[in-house]
Write an enzyme that holds these catalytic residues in place. Structure first.
Site, PDB file in Angstrom:
ATOM      1  N   HIS A 153      20.562  42.330  56.661  1.00  0.00           N
ATOM      2  CA  HIS A 153      20.906  43.642  56.116  1.00  0.00           C
ATOM      3  C   HIS A 153      19.612  44.354  55.749  1.00  0.00           C
ATOM      4  O   HIS A 153      18.727  43.776  55.110  1.00  0.00           O
ATOM      5  CB  HIS A 153      21.811  43.448  54.893  1.00  0.00           C
ATOM      6  CG  HIS A 153      21.798  44.584  53.925  1.00  0.00           C
ATOM      7  ND1 HIS A 153      22.210  45.844  54.260  1.00  0.00           N
ATOM      8  CD2 HIS A 153      21.428  44.644  52.618  1.00  0.00           C
ATOM      9  CE1 HIS A 153      22.105  46.628  53.191  1.00  0.00           C
ATOM     10  NE2 HIS A 153      21.620  45.926  52.196  1.00  0.00           N
TER      11      HIS A 153
ATOM     12  N   TYR B 246      22.893  52.830  50.151  1.00  0.00           N
ATOM     13  CA  TYR B 246      22.789  52.787  48.702  1.00  0.00           C
ATOM     14  C   TYR B 246      21.327  52.929  48.299  1.00  0.00           C
ATOM     15  O   TYR B 246      20.412  52.688  49.093  1.00  0.00           O
ATOM     16  CB  TYR B 246      23.409  51.512  48.119  1.00  0.00           C
ATOM     17  CG  TYR B 246      22.742  50.220  48.535  1.00  0.00           C
ATOM     18  CD1 TYR B 246      21.587  49.761  47.888  1.00  0.00           C
ATOM     19  CD2 TYR B 246      23.280  49.429  49.542  1.00  0.00           C
ATOM     20  CE1 TYR B 246      20.979  48.568  48.247  1.00  0.00           C
ATOM     21  CE2 TYR B 246      22.676  48.232  49.916  1.00  0.00           C
ATOM     22  CZ  TYR B 246      21.530  47.810  49.263  1.00  0.00           C
ATOM     23  OH  TYR B 246      20.928  46.634  49.628  1.00  0.00           O
TER      24      TYR B 246
ATOM     25  N   ASP C  58      55.809  30.124  44.777  1.00  0.00           N
ATOM     26  CA  ASP C  58      57.254  29.951  44.707  1.00  0.00           C
ATOM     27  C   ASP C  58      57.733  29.397  46.043  1.00  0.00           C
ATOM     28  O   ASP C  58      57.178  29.702  47.099  1.00  0.00           O
ATOM     29  CB  ASP C  58      57.974  31.237  44.317  1.00  0.00           C
ATOM     30  CG  ASP C  58      57.809  32.354  45.342  1.00  0.00           C
ATOM     31  OD1 ASP C  58      56.838  32.321  46.121  1.00  0.00           O
ATOM     32  OD2 ASP C  58      58.641  33.283  45.340  1.00  0.00           O
TER      33      ASP C  58
END
Length: 814
Positions: free
Chosen positions: A220, A254, A544
């Site tokens: 990255h 960013y 469940d």
């Protein structure tokens, strides 16, 4: 009980956080080993830019991030400059409203700002380029190395030791459990527990002990600019930051300050999986093994988009950059848990700095106490189906996860590839009917059928409403689903239930085994079907189940997925019980609706009258010449059966039912209709509505806990548990066109404070309104008015008694 001797592999942010959390709980015999020097070890922690945005669509990941922030603030290893995410498109601006909703649902402070307010917070921004932003004041910059050192020092005062230049090359075992590790230098470290926190080396380490750790090391890009006059201050250190951390997700970017320079991270380049076999050679000229050479051509689009958003960069340039390595997984979540076949070997991998301390806390609780305090099913090592553990699948999906890291991903947007890995025997017929498929657990699942399009007009002519939807909620949806649900209630429909996970539990100890693991009494006569729960030791709902007793020592268990098999396998006695996953070798059609008996009875050798074949019963019989097991259960809450047969007979079963159904206008119906009908009947979906953080009473499942049976896992915790402070409730929206998709914040009436959140929702054609489940304070009564904030809209709703439709249960017992 004596505390275990623990070896942690990896002295990065996860390993040091774990040592701190373990020693804080009295487990002081902890040794942390790393292949690199302490504490700049050469892993991802060593180069991490440290941006921490806490808000995540996952409640669990948000909790991990919030704990990390709180802990690092206390360690003076966090700069709380706040976070700012900006929108340059209408789609992103709406998505920031969705993120604001997640933040409110999970308790993260935040606010939506206009363009001028954003520019006032971050003066490098050009307000003409943005529509607005989402600010989170408690986000900021983690000083990862400082946090690692601080936690290591604190753990060291309690007895932990940290050793660098100790590459672990072998995990030692005896009798099915770990006994220690051996390093490249030949030194042996004894251990009762070994935890792999090796970062992007974790998959290789797992392979040495026969464990698939589904992660891909990925490069990255990160770059730093030269000095920017706009960031100069009288006194500024090289790492000082005062501006909020910034995201420009429309361009996969960013930003963070480094004194008078700017750091830029870019996800918009091609996926760059790392070849671990050549890693040390590829990074020989770099500062550390986690830093690959910078590829300028890949960064060019990111730089152009940065200059456009931040005009001050127009006179600047990139002075340094690298392609940093960190881990991606097929679904974007971390990987946590214990090796099922090698007791004592744990993994905590694919963990970003953002979630590091939170993951470490959960791991320490899990290792020492048996259960983590946070629900971790999304991160569990064994959450993946078998096809998803192949190398090809892991590489393809992890690469796609990299591509989509900043994308606006719809909750019903399923991966495009790999697909068709698991299809039912009915798949060809479904394609012929124009099925639109969702994917789950690698199964192709029809969401709706284009063959039913004409029913929309027919039902509309009869007065059935088909409310219009906004653009977001209309994605991956069709009004045909409303028609299919209504048709099921009025006529009959076939549902492909093949992806429902099925286990055969058999042997002389099968009944006692299931009695110990479940909350309800399954020791009933042959032919009985029981709805029951599996709890963890704290009384939280792990799953469940429906348990059908097919013979004295044979049970068919309808479950929720591979985590159930993992839990059951870990609790198997040494002898007397066998568990087989029979899902892939069998198939199932749910036939439900008021005319279900008219369709099935003429084909069936058994008496299907209500008196002869009552609700919650199972019968082995034939449909024509097809041997079947029929269960009188109904997740849609209407007359009918789940009809099972082996895969070889599946197509014959489908065709026989389809032919018999023509006279009754039977249709095939999809998952969206199925979901709407189960919400009408008050049936929960484990993993969405209910998780291990909830008790049966809180989840509205107390009826599935037998007060008469003996001991079972979690019973002691239930008996000493206080009354729940929050409960799962049905809410019904006031407006016919109101729609939500899940995870939206809920307020009481017109109050501004958030009190709960939505879990799942669907449009009920029976009542002409959307129904949703929401976790709300226990004292919120039926009839209370609430508000749900969906994207840019607020919808009003009312807490409703359950079930919303047919509370007398007359439909299901026709």
């Amino acid at each position: 009980m004596a505390q275990p001797k623990v070896v942690v592999i990896g002295a990065g942010i996860v390993g040091t956080s774990l040592a701190d959390e373990l020693t804080a709980r009295g487990c002081t015999d902890v040794t942390v080993l790393d292949r690199g020097p302490l504490f700049t070890t050469g892993g991802s922690t060593s180069h991490a830019p440290g941006l921490v945005f806490q808000t995540n669509p996952s409640k669990t990941m948000t909790e991990f991030a919030r704990y990390t922030v709180d802990k690092f603030v206390a360690l003076d290893a966090f700069t709380q400059v706040g976070g700012l995410e900006v929108a340059t498109t209408e789609q992103r601006w709406v998505d920031l409203h969705r993120r604001h909703g997640w933040a409110r649902s999970w308790g993260i402070p935040g606010e939506l700002l206009d363009a001028r307010q954003c520019a006032a917070l971050h003066p490098l921004l050009d307000p003409e380029r943005i529509l607005g932003g989402f600010r989170t004041p408690t986000d900021g910059l983690a000083r990862a190395l400082r946090a690692a050192v601080a936690q290591a020092e604190r753990a060291g005062t309690r007895g932990a030791r940290f050793l660098g230049e100790q590459e672990v090359v072998d995990v030692l075992t005896r009798g099915g459990r770990v006994t220690g590790v051996r390093t490249a230098a030949g030194e042996v470290f004894d251990a009762d527990v070994v935890v792999s926190a090796a970062g992007f080396w974790g998959a290789e380490l797992g392979a040495r002990v026969g464990l698939t750790v589904p992660l891909v090391p990925m490069a990255h890009q990160f770059a730093r600019t030269g000095q920017l006059p706009e960031l100069r201050r009288p006194v500024v250190g090289p790492d000082d930051a005062r501006l909020p951390i910034l995201r420009h997700q429309d361009r996969d970017l960013y930003y963070r300050e480094y004194g008078d320079r700017l750091g830029i991270g870019f996800y918009g380049h091609r996926p760059m999986p790392v070849d671990m076999t050549s890693l040390l050679t590829d990074t020989a000229g770099e500062a550390m093994p986690s830093m690959l050479p910078f590829t300028e051509d890949d960064f060019a689009p990111g730089w152009a988009a940065s200059v456009d958003l931040l005009p001050a960069l127009g006179d600047a340039k990139v002075e340094e950059g690298f392609n940093g390595i960190f881990s991606f997984t097929p679904d974007g979540f971390s990987i946590m848990g214990e090796h099922r076949d090698l007791a004592g070997l744990w993994v905590a991998e694919a963990v970003w700095v953002t979630h590091s301390a939170g993951v470490a806390k959960a791991m320490a609780e899990w290792i020492l106490e048996g259960t983590p305090g946070t629900d971790v099913h999304e991160c569990d090592l064994y959450r993946f189906e078998v096809p998803a553990t192949s190398g090809d699948f892991i590489l393809a999906t992890s690469s796609q996860a990299f591509v989509e890291v900043y994308d606006i991903v719809h909750p019903h947007q399923y991966r495009a590839a790999p697909r068709n890995l698991r299809v039912s025997p009915f798949h060809g017929r479904q394609v012929d009917l124009g099925a639109h498929f969702f994917e789950g657990g690698c199964w192709e699942r029809p969401a709706w059928y284009e063959a039913n399009a004409a029913l929309v007009d027919e039902l509309a002519a009869d007065g059935v409403a088909f409310p219009a939807r906004d653009e977001w909620s209309a994605r991956f949806w069709s009004p045909i689903a409303i028609a299919e649900a209504r048709w099921t209630r009025e006529h009959v429909a076939f549902y492909d239930m093949t992806p429902l996970t099925r286990y055969e539990v058999s042997g002389p100890g099968a009944c006692a085994f299931l009695q110990h693991l479940t909350t309800n009494d399954v020791d009933k006569r042959v032919g009985a079907v029981t709805y029951t729960l599996m709890l963890d030791e704290t009384g939280g709902v792990r799953s469940d189940l429906t348990v059908a007793r097919l013979a004295d020592d044979v049970f068919q268990v309808g479950a929720n997925g591979p985590l159930d098999l993992d839990w059951m396998t870990r609790h198997l006695p040494d002898a007397g019980v066998t568990i087989r996953d029979v899902t892939g070798g069998t198939c199932c059609i749910g036939v439900w609706g008021p005319r279900a008996r008219d369709v099935v009875a003429p084909l069936c050798a058994a008496d299907l009258s209500h008196g002869a074949f009552g609700y919650f019963r199972a019968v082995r019989t034939f449909i024509g010449s097809v041997p079947v097991t029929m269960l009188r259960v109904s997740y849609v809450g209407d007359l009918g059966w789940e009809i099972y047969t082996s895969a070889e007979h599946g197509l014959a079963l489908w065709d026989a039912l389809a032919e018999a159904g023509r006279a009754h206008r039977a249709i095939a119906a999809g998952r969206i209709a199925f979901n709407a009908l189960r919400l009408e009947k008050g049936y929960r979906a484990w993993g969405t509505d209910v998780t291990a953080e909830h008790s049966p009473a809180a989840a509205g499942l107390g009826f599935a806990v037998s007060a008469k049976k003996g001991d079972f896992v979690g019973r002691a915790a239930l008996e000493s548990a206080p009354a729940p402070s929050t409960v799962l409730r049905s809410i019904v929206f006031d407006a016919p066109d109101a729609v939500v998709l899940g995870k939206e914040p809920v307020r009481l009436g017109d109050e501004t404070a958030n009190v709960g959140y939505v879990t799942s929702a669907g449009y009920s054609p029976t009542i002409g309104r959307s129904i949703a489940y929401a976790w709300l304070p226990a004292d919120v009564a039926v009839g209370t008015a609430v508000s749900v904030d969906y994207l840019t809209t607020t919808y009003r709703a009312t807490v409703h008694a359950e079930p919303v439709v047919d509370p007398e249960m007359a439909l299901i017992r026709r």
